[in-house]
Design a protein around this motif. Sequence first.
Motif, PDB file in Angstrom:
ATOM      1  N   VAL A  43      -2.390  -9.210   2.988  1.00 56.57           N
ATOM      2  CA  VAL A  43      -1.644  -8.507   1.950  1.00 56.57           C
ATOM      3  C   VAL A  43      -1.389  -7.068   2.410  1.00 56.57           C
ATOM      4  O   VAL A  43      -2.321  -6.346   2.773  1.00 56.57           O
ATOM      5  CB  VAL A  43      -2.417  -8.515   0.613  1.00 56.57           C
ATOM      6  N   TYR A  44      -0.110  -6.713   2.400  1.00 55.60           N
ATOM      7  CA  TYR A  44       0.293  -5.356   2.785  1.00 55.60           C
ATOM      8  C   TYR A  44       0.770  -4.615   1.548  1.00 55.60           C
ATOM      9  O   TYR A  44       1.652  -5.105   0.834  1.00 55.60           O
ATOM     10  CB  TYR A  44       1.426  -5.393   3.812  1.00 55.60           C
ATOM     11  N   ALA A  45       0.195  -3.452   1.289  1.00 51.64           N
ATOM     12  CA  ALA A  45       0.641  -2.619   0.172  1.00 51.64           C
ATOM     13  C   ALA A  45       1.606  -1.575   0.712  1.00 51.64           C
ATOM     14  O   ALA A  45       1.244  -0.771   1.578  1.00 51.64           O
ATOM     15  CB  ALA A  45      -0.557  -1.931  -0.481  1.00 51.64           C
ATOM     16  N   THR A  46       2.857  -1.614   0.254  1.00 49.51           N
ATOM     17  CA  THR A  46       3.837  -0.671   0.784  1.00 49.51           C
ATOM     18  C   THR A  46       3.780   0.642   0.009  1.00 49.51           C
ATOM     19  O   THR A  46       3.728   0.653  -1.223  1.00 49.51           O
ATOM     20  CB  THR A  46       5.268  -1.225   0.696  1.00 49.51           C
ATOM     21  N   THR A  47       3.799   1.724   0.748  1.00 43.90           N
ATOM     22  CA  THR A  47       3.813   3.054   0.136  1.00 43.90           C
ATOM     23  C   THR A  47       4.726   3.929   0.965  1.00 43.90           C
ATOM     24  O   THR A  47       4.912   3.697   2.162  1.00 43.90           O
ATOM     25  CB  THR A  47       2.418   3.706   0.134  1.00 43.90           C
ATOM     26  N   VAL A  48       5.326   4.919   0.331  1.00 48.06           N
ATOM     27  CA  VAL A  48       6.123   5.866   1.092  1.00 48.06           C
ATOM     28  C   VAL A  48       5.235   7.006   1.574  1.00 48.06           C
ATOM     29  O   VAL A  48       5.285   7.432   2.707  1.00 48.06           O
ATOM     30  CB  VAL A  48       7.306   6.400   0.256  1.00 48.06           C
ATOM     31  N   ARG A  49       4.424   7.467   0.696  1.00 50.75           N
ATOM     32  CA  ARG A  49       3.525   8.560   1.066  1.00 50.75           C
ATOM     33  C   ARG A  49       2.142   8.015   1.398  1.00 50.75           C
ATOM     34  O   ARG A  49       1.661   7.076   0.770  1.00 50.75           O
ATOM     35  CB  ARG A  49       3.409   9.553  -0.084  1.00 50.75           C
ATOM     36  N   LEU A  50       1.527   8.616   2.374  1.00 43.20           N
ATOM     37  CA  LEU A  50       0.177   8.203   2.729  1.00 43.20           C
ATOM     38  C   LEU A  50      -0.801   8.627   1.647  1.00 43.20           C
ATOM     39  O   LEU A  50      -0.648   9.659   1.013  1.00 43.20           O
ATOM     40  CB  LEU A  50      -0.226   8.842   4.053  1.00 43.20           C
ATOM     41  N   ARG A  51      -1.782   7.798   1.430  1.00 43.48           N
ATOM     42  CA  ARG A  51      -2.848   8.140   0.498  1.00 43.48           C
ATOM     43  C   ARG A  51      -4.110   8.337   1.296  1.00 43.48           C
ATOM     44  O   ARG A  51      -4.241   7.865   2.411  1.00 43.48           O
ATOM     45  CB  ARG A  51      -3.062   6.986  -0.483  1.00 43.48           C
ATOM     46  N   GLU A  52      -5.044   9.016   0.682  1.00 43.26           N
ATOM     47  CA  GLU A  52      -6.364   9.098   1.311  1.00 43.26           C
ATOM     48  C   GLU A  52      -6.995   7.746   1.106  1.00 43.26           C
ATOM     49  O   GLU A  52      -7.219   7.303  -0.015  1.00 43.26           O
ATOM     50  CB  GLU A  52      -7.198  10.192   0.659  1.00 43.26           C
ATOM     51  N   ASP A  53      -7.207   7.074   2.186  1.00 40.67           N
ATOM     52  CA  ASP A  53      -7.628   5.697   2.055  1.00 40.67           C
ATOM     53  C   ASP A  53      -8.334   5.300   3.340  1.00 40.67           C
ATOM     54  O   ASP A  53      -8.106   5.865   4.379  1.00 40.67           O
ATOM     55  CB  ASP A  53      -6.402   4.798   1.836  1.00 40.67           C
ATOM     56  N   THR A  54      -9.141   4.321   3.221  1.00 46.63           N
ATOM     57  CA  THR A  54      -9.854   3.878   4.411  1.00 46.63           C
ATOM     58  C   THR A  54      -9.163   2.688   5.052  1.00 46.63           C
ATOM     59  O   THR A  54      -9.612   2.183   6.064  1.00 46.63           O
ATOM     60  CB  THR A  54     -11.292   3.459   4.044  1.00 46.63           C
ATOM     61  N   LYS A  55      -8.054   2.261   4.478  1.00 45.88           N
ATOM     62  CA  LYS A  55      -7.393   1.076   5.019  1.00 45.88           C
ATOM     63  C   LYS A  55      -6.547   1.417   6.252  1.00 45.88           C
ATOM     64  O   LYS A  55      -6.101   2.540   6.438  1.00 45.88           O
ATOM     65  CB  LYS A  55      -6.485   0.452   3.958  1.00 45.88           C
ATOM     66  N   ARG A  56      -6.328   0.400   7.006  1.00 53.43           N
ATOM     67  CA  ARG A  56      -5.433   0.467   8.138  1.00 53.43           C
ATOM     68  C   ARG A  56      -4.024   0.798   7.675  1.00 53.43           C
ATOM     69  O   ARG A  56      -3.584   0.302   6.634  1.00 53.43           O
ATOM     70  CB  ARG A  56      -5.365  -0.921   8.783  1.00 53.43           C
ATOM     71  N   VAL A  57      -3.283   1.592   8.435  1.00 52.17           N
ATOM     72  CA  VAL A  57      -1.898   1.910   8.081  1.00 52.17           C
ATOM     73  C   VAL A  57      -0.989   1.381   9.182  1.00 52.17           C
ATOM     74  O   VAL A  57      -1.241   1.634  10.370  1.00 52.17           O
ATOM     75  CB  VAL A  57      -1.694   3.430   7.925  1.00 52.17           C
ATOM     76  N   VAL A  58       0.043   0.632   8.810  1.00 48.68           N
ATOM     77  CA  VAL A  58       0.969   0.085   9.803  1.00 48.68           C
ATOM     78  C   VAL A  58       2.411   0.423   9.416  1.00 48.68           C
ATOM     79  O   VAL A  58       2.713   0.697   8.254  1.00 48.68           O
ATOM     80  CB  VAL A  58       0.836  -1.456   9.937  1.00 48.68           C
ATOM     81  N   THR A  59       3.284   0.393  10.408  1.00 47.84           N
ATOM     82  CA  THR A  59       4.723   0.563  10.167  1.00 47.84           C
ATOM     83  C   THR A  59       5.327  -0.801   9.832  1.00 47.84           C
ATOM     84  O   THR A  59       4.693  -1.847  10.057  1.00 47.84           O
ATOM     85  CB  THR A  59       5.420   1.096  11.420  1.00 47.84           C
ATOM     86  N   PRO A  60       6.556  -0.836   9.332  1.00 47.98           N
ATOM     87  CA  PRO A  60       7.212  -2.132   9.092  1.00 47.98           C
ATOM     88  C   PRO A  60       7.263  -2.979  10.366  1.00 47.98           C
ATOM     89  O   PRO A  60       7.090  -4.195  10.333  1.00 47.98           O
ATOM     90  CB  PRO A  60       8.628  -1.735   8.640  1.00 47.98           C
ATOM     91  N   GLU A  61       7.488  -2.332  11.487  1.00 50.09           N
ATOM     92  CA  GLU A  61       7.571  -3.041  12.758  1.00 50.09           C
ATOM     93  C   GLU A  61       6.224  -3.672  13.127  1.00 50.09           C
ATOM     94  O   GLU A  61       6.161  -4.836  13.530  1.00 50.09           O
ATOM     95  CB  GLU A  61       8.008  -2.039  13.838  1.00 50.09           C
ATOM     96  N   GLU A  62       5.172  -2.902  12.982  1.00 49.43           N
ATOM     97  CA  GLU A  62       3.840  -3.426  13.302  1.00 49.43           C
ATOM     98  C   GLU A  62       3.462  -4.556  12.347  1.00 49.43           C
ATOM     99  O   GLU A  62       2.894  -5.576  12.758  1.00 49.43           O
ATOM    100  CB  GLU A  62       2.801  -2.293  13.231  1.00 49.43           C
ATOM    101  N   ALA A  63       3.776  -4.364  11.078  1.00 51.07           N
ATOM    102  CA  ALA A  63       3.472  -5.419  10.104  1.00 51.07           C
ATOM    103  C   ALA A  63       4.218  -6.707  10.455  1.00 51.07           C
ATOM    104  O   ALA A  63       3.658  -7.802  10.381  1.00 51.07           O
ATOM    105  CB  ALA A  63       3.850  -4.960   8.701  1.00 51.07           C
ATOM    106  N   ILE A  85      -2.164  -0.904   4.598  1.00 52.44           N
ATOM    107  CA  ILE A  85      -1.092  -0.123   3.982  1.00 52.44           C
ATOM    108  C   ILE A  85       0.111  -0.182   4.907  1.00 52.44           C
ATOM    109  O   ILE A  85      -0.020   0.062   6.109  1.00 52.44           O
ATOM    110  CB  ILE A  85      -1.510   1.360   3.838  1.00 52.44           C
ATOM    111  N   LEU A  86       1.271  -0.492   4.345  1.00 50.56           N
ATOM    112  CA  LEU A  86       2.496  -0.455   5.132  1.00 50.56           C
ATOM    113  C   LEU A  86       3.283   0.786   4.700  1.00 50.56           C
ATOM    114  O   LEU A  86       3.666   0.914   3.541  1.00 50.56           O
ATOM    115  CB  LEU A  86       3.313  -1.727   4.867  1.00 50.56           C
ATOM    116  N   THR A  87       3.480   1.692   5.652  1.00 52.51           N
ATOM    117  CA  THR A  87       4.206   2.916   5.325  1.00 52.51           C
ATOM    118  C   THR A  87       5.443   3.033   6.201  1.00 52.51           C
ATOM    119  O   THR A  87       5.360   2.857   7.417  1.00 52.51           O
ATOM    120  CB  THR A  87       3.311   4.153   5.533  1.00 52.51           C
ATOM    121  N   VAL A  88       6.573   3.298   5.585  1.00 53.76           N
ATOM    122  CA  VAL A  88       7.805   3.544   6.339  1.00 53.76           C
ATOM    123  C   VAL A  88       7.810   5.009   6.757  1.00 53.76           C
ATOM    124  O   VAL A  88       7.759   5.884   5.897  1.00 53.76           O
ATOM    125  CB  VAL A  88       9.051   3.259   5.467  1.00 53.76           C
TER     126      VAL A  88
END
Lengths: 239, 239
Positions: free
Chosen positions: A78-98, A131-134
């Motif tokens: 499950v990927y949660a899409t966000t525009v802004r980064l949050r303080e979080d311990t989860k992995r962050v990926v780009t749309p391409e990486e996802a 987290i999926l961030t553009v």
Amino acid sequence: MTSETPIIVLVRPQLGENIGKCARAMLNFGLTELRMVAPRDGWPNPSAGPAAAGADSVLDQAKIYDTTAEAVADCSHVYATTVRLREDTKRVVTPEEAATEVFNQAGRSAFLFGREASGLDVQDVAMANAILTVPINPEFGSLNLAQAVILCAYEWSKTQSLSQPTLTEQLPPAPQQDLDGLIGHLEAMLEPKGYFLPDSRADATRRTLRNVLTKPGWNHLEVRTLRGVLSTLAKRDRK
Amino acid sequence: MTSETPIIVLVRPQLGENIGKCARAMLNFGLTELRMVAPRDGWPNPSAGPAAAGADSVLDQAKIYDTTAEAVADCSHVYATTVRLREDTKRVVTPEEAATEVFNQAGRSAFLFGREASGLDVQDVAMANAILTVPINPEFGSLNLAQAVILCAYEWSKTQSLSQPTLTEQLPPAPQQDLDGLIGHLEAMLEPKGYFLPDSRADATRRTLRNVLTKPGWNHLEVRTLRGVLSTLAKRDRK
């Protein structure tokens, strides 16, 4: 191995029009499975169809859930899409990486998108494995819902070989003898007009001309067109 | 060397709202230079601002042109975006490939987008060095204008985080206005000799000629050489 197509999950979407636009965005890139968690105005929504611009099949098959947990119950990733980064311990990926991950991993994958006005709640984000961030202009981040969906769908489609090929069957460059014929034709027209004078520069001038005419890689039809141009130039003006 | 940001050129756009959405799509990914050819409802257009959702700076700096040729006069690399493939001799690239080229090549680059209803005319496509096609679901191709723009802008933005060295010792293609000068020169010589007869075929013949002469991507020195060739051909034979 056959990779499974990802699921688009809209969490508490607000406007039917935006739901329709998401369906349209998805189908452009071959995604068909839409799930919604508690759409604000219920479902079906009469505003969704017109905005889908023909992607009605996606809307017709959409499934509705009360909670995000139920909507992703069968999903392994499950990927949660966000525009802004949050303080979080989860992995962050780009749309391409996802997209690459979705393509390579076994099990169903889902992309969660939050409501138009405010995005995903922290509880929804908590459901996600990553987290999926553009990556976006830090001074102007204003992606709408369907645009965020289309970027994810587009990146996923690039992993698929079923998308329409972009290579046209271009004709190969004409055989060298065709090109030589063109160059010879032009030289024969230029010679009597003094183009290759003085003699001491003639070889360099011929080389320059050949380089300029070799660079294009014209095919045989294009060479034939240019032969016609030269023949026309050799004619007298019409009355 | 620093890579130059590409220019977005909307050719005969119809709705102000869509122009605003394009501006918004652009600025999300750091593109700021918008040009328009003959927008249907004139310019400025009161519907554009609200749809830009804050990207007013892009609209304020937008430049208006009467013709596509003028809009890309200073561009060395022109990409014509299409959803469907055409029978054409031009190179076809994806948004990703185009973005990489724009990043690596010297000279200004422009992406041409046609009107919402019908896309680019063949005359506009003839101005281009390459066709940019978004690989899309062959059974449902329904990208709107702003979505096509955002995919191109998004792909370009991805090149900006890379720090790969650029490799361009070659001179860039001559600006479009230089090429137009060459084509105009040749046409003026061919016209009185009846090359464009019958009139019913004249447009197609001119397009063919333009395509053949656009393909090479000649630099300004090569164009100058060919202008000299034409001037020589117009002379009388020496004794």
